[in-house]
Scaffold this motif. Sequence first.
Motif, PDB file in Angstrom:
ATOM      1  N   TRP A 178       9.156  34.480  61.788  1.00  0.00           N
ATOM      2  CA  TRP A 178      10.277  33.567  61.544  1.00  0.00           C
ATOM      3  C   TRP A 178       9.781  32.201  61.050  1.00  0.00           C
ATOM      4  N   SER A 179       8.712  31.713  61.654  1.00  0.00           N
ATOM      5  CA  SER A 179       8.181  30.405  61.247  1.00  0.00           C
ATOM      6  C   SER A 179       7.694  30.439  59.807  1.00  0.00           C
ATOM      7  N   GLY A 180       7.166  31.604  59.381  1.00  0.00           N
ATOM      8  CA  GLY A 180       6.756  31.749  57.985  1.00  0.00           C
ATOM      9  C   GLY A 180       7.930  31.588  57.032  1.00  0.00           C
ATOM     10  N   LEU A 181       9.072  32.207  57.378  1.00  0.00           N
ATOM     11  CA  LEU A 181      10.281  32.045  56.557  1.00  0.00           C
ATOM     12  C   LEU A 181      10.716  30.587  56.511  1.00  0.00           C
ATOM     13  N   LEU A 182      10.624  29.936  57.663  1.00  0.00           N
ATOM     14  CA  LEU A 182      11.005  28.517  57.763  1.00  0.00           C
ATOM     15  C   LEU A 182      10.156  27.669  56.833  1.00  0.00           C
ATOM     16  N   VAL A 183       8.851  27.887  56.872  1.00  0.00           N
ATOM     17  CA  VAL A 183       7.929  27.139  56.002  1.00  0.00           C
ATOM     18  C   VAL A 183       8.234  27.415  54.539  1.00  0.00           C
ATOM     19  N   ALA A 184       8.521  28.669  54.201  1.00  0.00           N
ATOM     20  CA  ALA A 184       8.797  29.030  52.796  1.00  0.00           C
ATOM     21  C   ALA A 184       9.952  28.211  52.239  1.00  0.00           C
ATOM     22  N   HIS A 185      11.051  28.120  52.982  1.00  0.00           N
ATOM     23  CA  HIS A 185      12.210  27.354  52.495  1.00  0.00           C
ATOM     24  C   HIS A 185      11.903  25.859  52.421  1.00  0.00           C
ATOM     25  N   ILE A 211       7.916  22.074  62.779  1.00  0.00           N
ATOM     26  CA  ILE A 211       8.036  22.389  61.346  1.00  0.00           C
ATOM     27  C   ILE A 211       9.381  21.873  60.821  1.00  0.00           C
ATOM     28  N   MET A 212      10.453  22.137  61.565  1.00  0.00           N
ATOM     29  CA  MET A 212      11.785  21.708  61.121  1.00  0.00           C
ATOM     30  C   MET A 212      11.906  20.189  61.151  1.00  0.00           C
ATOM     31  N   LEU A 213      11.380  19.571  62.194  1.00  0.00           N
ATOM     32  CA  LEU A 213      11.398  18.105  62.283  1.00  0.00           C
ATOM     33  C   LEU A 213      10.627  17.474  61.126  1.00  0.00           C
ATOM     34  N   SER A 214       9.452  18.030  60.825  1.00  0.00           N
ATOM     35  CA  SER A 214       8.647  17.509  59.715  1.00  0.00           C
ATOM     36  C   SER A 214       9.374  17.667  58.385  1.00  0.00           C
ATOM     37  N   PRO A 222      16.199  10.826  58.169  1.00  0.00           N
ATOM     38  CA  PRO A 222      15.773  10.402  59.512  1.00  0.00           C
ATOM     39  C   PRO A 222      16.802  10.673  60.599  1.00  0.00           C
ATOM     40  N   ARG A 223      18.082  10.590  60.277  1.00  0.00           N
ATOM     41  CA  ARG A 223      19.098  10.807  61.309  1.00  0.00           C
ATOM     42  C   ARG A 223      19.044  12.245  61.823  1.00  0.00           C
ATOM     43  N   GLU A 224      18.880  13.203  60.904  1.00  0.00           N
ATOM     44  CA  GLU A 224      18.753  14.593  61.327  1.00  0.00           C
ATOM     45  C   GLU A 224      17.475  14.804  62.135  1.00  0.00           C
ATOM     46  N   THR A 225      16.411  14.075  61.749  1.00  0.00           N
ATOM     47  CA  THR A 225      15.148  14.184  62.488  1.00  0.00           C
ATOM     48  C   THR A 225      15.341  13.778  63.940  1.00  0.00           C
ATOM     49  N   LEU A 226      15.964  12.622  64.153  1.00  0.00           N
ATOM     50  CA  LEU A 226      16.152  12.121  65.519  1.00  0.00           C
ATOM     51  C   LEU A 226      17.135  12.984  66.304  1.00  0.00           C
ATOM     52  N   THR A 243       4.762  16.419  66.265  1.00  0.00           N
ATOM     53  CA  THR A 243       6.195  16.186  66.490  1.00  0.00           C
ATOM     54  C   THR A 243       6.487  14.702  66.545  1.00  0.00           C
ATOM     55  N   MET A 244       5.698  13.990  67.345  1.00  0.00           N
ATOM     56  CA  MET A 244       5.962  12.569  67.568  1.00  0.00           C
ATOM     57  C   MET A 244       5.720  11.726  66.314  1.00  0.00           C
ATOM     58  N   VAL A 245       4.771  12.135  65.474  1.00  0.00           N
ATOM     59  CA  VAL A 245       4.562  11.413  64.208  1.00  0.00           C
ATOM     60  C   VAL A 245       5.822  11.485  63.347  1.00  0.00           C
ATOM     61  N   SER A 246       6.451  12.663  63.291  1.00  0.00           N
ATOM     62  CA  SER A 246       7.683  12.816  62.508  1.00  0.00           C
ATOM     63  C   SER A 246       8.802  11.954  63.071  1.00  0.00           C
ATOM     64  N   VAL A 247       8.903  11.896  64.400  1.00  0.00           N
ATOM     65  CA  VAL A 247       9.962  11.111  65.041  1.00  0.00           C
ATOM     66  C   VAL A 247       9.746   9.617  64.787  1.00  0.00           C
ATOM     67  N   ILE A 248       8.510   9.154  64.908  1.00  0.00           N
ATOM     68  CA  ILE A 248       8.208   7.739  64.653  1.00  0.00           C
ATOM     69  C   ILE A 248       8.486   7.398  63.192  1.00  0.00           C
ATOM     70  N   SER A 249       8.131   8.313  62.283  1.00  0.00           N
ATOM     71  CA  SER A 249       8.391   8.091  60.851  1.00  0.00           C
ATOM     72  C   SER A 249       9.885   7.965  60.580  1.00  0.00           C
ATOM     73  N   ALA A 250      10.698   8.738  61.313  1.00  0.00           N
ATOM     74  CA  ALA A 250      12.157   8.651  61.152  1.00  0.00           C
ATOM     75  C   ALA A 250      12.658   7.283  61.593  1.00  0.00           C
TER      76      ALA A 250
END
Length: 486
Positions: A178-185, A211-214, A222-226, A243-250
């Motif tokens: 499933w994660s592979g499909l997620l990365v592909a999209h 993966i989804m957060l990134s 950013p709103r969807e990220t948070l 995970t936390m790097v993506s959240v801080i970036s948002a």
Amino acid sequence: MGSANVASTLVYMAERCTSMRELKLIHAHAFRTCLHQHTVVLGKLFRFAAVSPFGDLSYAHSMFDQMPHPSTFFYNTLIRAHSHSTTPSLSSLFFHIMRQNDVAPDEFSFTFLLKSRSFTTPFVHDTHSAVFKFGFSRHLHVQNALIHMYAVRGLTLLARRVFEDALKVGLDVDIVSWSGLLVAHLRAGELDAARKVFDQMPERDVVSWTIMLSGYSQAKRPRETLALFQEMRLVGVWPDEVTMVSVISACAELGDVEMGRMVHRFVEENGFGWMVALCNALIDMYGKCGCLEEAWHMFDRMKRKSLITWNAMMMVCANHGYADDAFRLFEWMIGSGVVPDGVTILSLLVAYAHKGLIDEGIRLFGSMQREYDVQPRIEHYGAVVDMLGRSGRLQEAYDLLTSMPIPSNDVIWGALLGACRIHGDVGMGERVIKKLLELKPDEGGYYILLRDLYVAAGRTVEANEMRQAMLASGARKNPGCSWVEA
């Protein structure tokens, strides 16, 4: 001591080996005791040399060349080693040699080979057919490797076809599938489709959440990220550093310093505060939110500073007009033995622009490749064009753009058009708009900037003509933007 006991001792030593010096001593002892071709002893030594972080792949090659008849294990180990190296194409070479020597591949051969093919250019599909030929299409690990190979290229149709084929042959697809499909999209830029896959996943671990957060973070949503991070915490999934790097970036993208401080407290309270990547992200976040004191506090307290740490703090100072601090940081960085890169040079160019030191900035730009071995990229040209444009040296900026050895883009030309507007240079504005309309004919902001130039110069006829041209072209009314923040 019997040979079996000696072999057992050598295996024990090889399993606890921590350096190539130790390995060579063990290998030499194996030669002296005629155990250098003992399958288990040789396998342990070879595996360390090939795939250990403390190994030596060239030494592994020397060992391999001395083997009269290497087994599948030894070929697989080399294929795996090169799949993690800077020479992934050599994995394919050893796979072909393996087949030519009539050594049968196994599921691990394909798992490692497919991983290497994910990073090989040009991309080829022959491995997929080989999977079927050798009868490994019913091995989930191999199918997952196939999905991953297509996913990292953003080939969603092929990734999904492998996923569906796995279901058809009765495989119990797992979270990796499933994660592979997620990365592909996500790699294909299909963020909404990725979210549908994410929502359909029967189970999700920290990797799939991250993966989804990134994906949201990198897409500047950013709103969807948070919101997704809050959902992740509610279901009890523990975040990791990525995970936390993506959240801080948002938080940085939103300029939401209060949320950023809350995330910072979460980082500290949960034992992430020592991680360099997170500290770097916090420096960037505080800088983008205008909290320089807190950015400096993060920087000063860091015991380990990476190149990204220095670059982040330099860019914060440069963007906020504290050029002298950026220059001082650069000297401190060089004195600490850290080698600058393209981002370092860009932050200095921004600092020179804010300080009004145009000639010094141009000298740095001219010497960056010679002095620091940094090849100028589009962002460096953009910074110099912006610098020249701010100071009214429009002809020099135009000459630089028209002589670039790399392709220009509409953003860098838009920065020059903005400078033409500031300085009221209608003639140069007309030349720039001509180039911009070649690059991006549907961008209405460029028409508006040139029309404003005509209005400011009292040339109302041309201003009206420009308005009509914009309406006739159906261009959008998005304003042009400068390369570097004011």
